[in-house]
Design an enzyme around this catalytic site. Structure first.
Site, PDB file in Angstrom:
ATOM      1  N   CYS A  96       0.801  -1.132   0.034  1.00 43.35           N
ATOM      2  CA  CYS A  96      -0.078  -0.024  -0.043  1.00 43.35           C
ATOM      3  C   CYS A  96       0.930   1.433   0.012  1.00 43.35           C
ATOM      4  CB  CYS A  96      -1.066   0.008   1.046  1.00 43.35           C
ATOM      5  SG  CYS A  96      -2.385   1.079   0.793  1.00 43.35           S
ATOM      6  N   HIS A 194      -3.613  -5.449   2.283  1.00 41.28           N
ATOM      7  CA  HIS A 194      -3.332  -5.844   3.677  1.00 41.28           C
ATOM      8  C   HIS A 194      -4.115  -7.153   4.080  1.00 41.28           C
ATOM      9  CE1 HIS A 194      -1.927  -1.909   4.566  1.00 41.28           C
ATOM     10  NE2 HIS A 194      -2.917  -1.311   3.819  1.00 41.28           N
TER      11      HIS A 194
HETATM   12  N1  GLN Z   1      -2.066   6.810   2.522  1.00 40.77           N
HETATM   13  C1  GLN Z   1      -2.218   5.928   1.351  1.00 40.77           C
HETATM   14  C2  GLN Z   1      -3.724   5.878   0.839  1.00 40.77           C
HETATM   15  O1  GLN Z   1      -4.378   6.168   1.459  1.00 40.77           O
HETATM   16  C3  GLN Z   1      -1.730   4.579   1.760  1.00 40.77           C
HETATM   17  C4  GLN Z   1      -2.895   3.713   2.759  1.00 40.77           C
HETATM   18  C5  GLN Z   1      -2.517   2.466   3.201  1.00 40.77           C
HETATM   19  O2  GLN Z   1      -1.240   2.183   3.426  1.00 40.77           O
HETATM   20  N2  GLN Z   1      -3.349   1.664   3.669  1.00 40.77           N
HETATM   21  O3  GLN Z   1      -3.734   5.765  -0.570  1.00 40.77           O
END
Ligand code: GLN
Length: 245
Positions: A96, A194
């Site tokens: 992510c 995740h």
């Molecule tokens: N900040 C990033 C987004 O919202 C990554 C979020 C995350 O790692 N779940 O796109």
């Protein structure tokens, strides 16, 4: 026979570790230990720079925009060693927020440009509505069970022309539009999944372990493990996803 050992570096576990991403490291480690493969784990973070050159596998988790902002300047100072790691066909799993930062551009939810590694030609721009929920992809890796399951929660929309980790069967993936999820380049795997990703997808975990050992020790197979618990977790989530569809 020589004892096999793997060096894993876990980058920014104190800052980039959303939705249990630490479980990716634990899954790799435990599946090695069950096979009597020694594992050395080093944590790498802003005030504790351990040696990235020695890593066979690097794992980096996801983070909110604030976490990405905190690590970005420090992370980009290590561009060269990370790029060499990838070019040398070593595994790197970036989830992510860290996946986004391997690209050229990340524009966060406040329209700020967060410094990126610029290792890949990937662009990510945040939009107001977030892409949240369980996700199934059909993997582009050579796995017997092609379905990889996970959970996504991101505002960023990612676009690139590399091979994707898989085709979205349910959920949003890279951008909610083109049905791609994640990316693969050599043994770099970037993904929005995740969950954490690896414990519930044991075949993917073994893909990472086996291919790392192949390179290091020329082994061509791993001793089988009983995956009943992992597969039950995988299947339960897969069923739930289809029921909620
Ligand atoms: N900040 C990033 C987004 O919202 C990554 C979020 C995350 O790692 N779940 O796109």
């Amino acid at each position: 026979m020589t004892e096999m050992e793997l060096n894993i570096v876990n980058m920014y576990p104190d800052i980039l570790n959303l939705y249990g991403d630490l479980g990716n490291l634990i899954a790799i480690k435990q599946r090695c230990l069950w096979r009597n493969i020694k594992v050395n784990v080093e944590n790498f973070t802003i005030d504790n720079e351990t040696n990235l050159n020695e890593a066979d596998i690097i794992v980096i988790g996801g983070g909110a925009d604030t976490g990405q902002n905190i690590v970005s300047k420090h992370l980009t100072q290590h561009q060269k060693v990370l790029s060499e790691h990838v070019e040398d066909n070593k595994f790197l799993l970036a989830i992510c927020g860290s996946y986004q930062m391997f690209g050229t551009t990340y524009i966060d939810a406040n329209k700020n440009k967060i410094p990126c590694l610029e290792i890949f030609d990937i662009e990510t721009i945040s939009e107001e509505n977030r892409l949240i929920g369980n996700i199934i992809i059909e993997s582009n890796l050579e796995l017997k069970n092609k379905n990889i399951i996970g959970f996504e929660n991101h505002g960023g929309r990612t676009y690139h022309d590399y091979k994707s980790l898989g085709r979205v069967k349910l959920g949003n993936g890279n951008n909610g539009k083109d049905k791609t999820e994640g990316m693969i380049y050599k043994n770099f795997i970037g993904s929005y999944l995740h969950g954490p990703l690896l414990p519930k997808n044991p075949e993917l975990t073994d893909h990472i372990i086996l291919n790392t050992l192949k390179k290091k020790y020329s082994v061509d197979s791993l001793s089988p493990l009983n995956n009943n618990i992992e597969n039950n977790a995988h299947n339960a989530i897969e069923r739930q996803i289809y029921i909620n569809k």
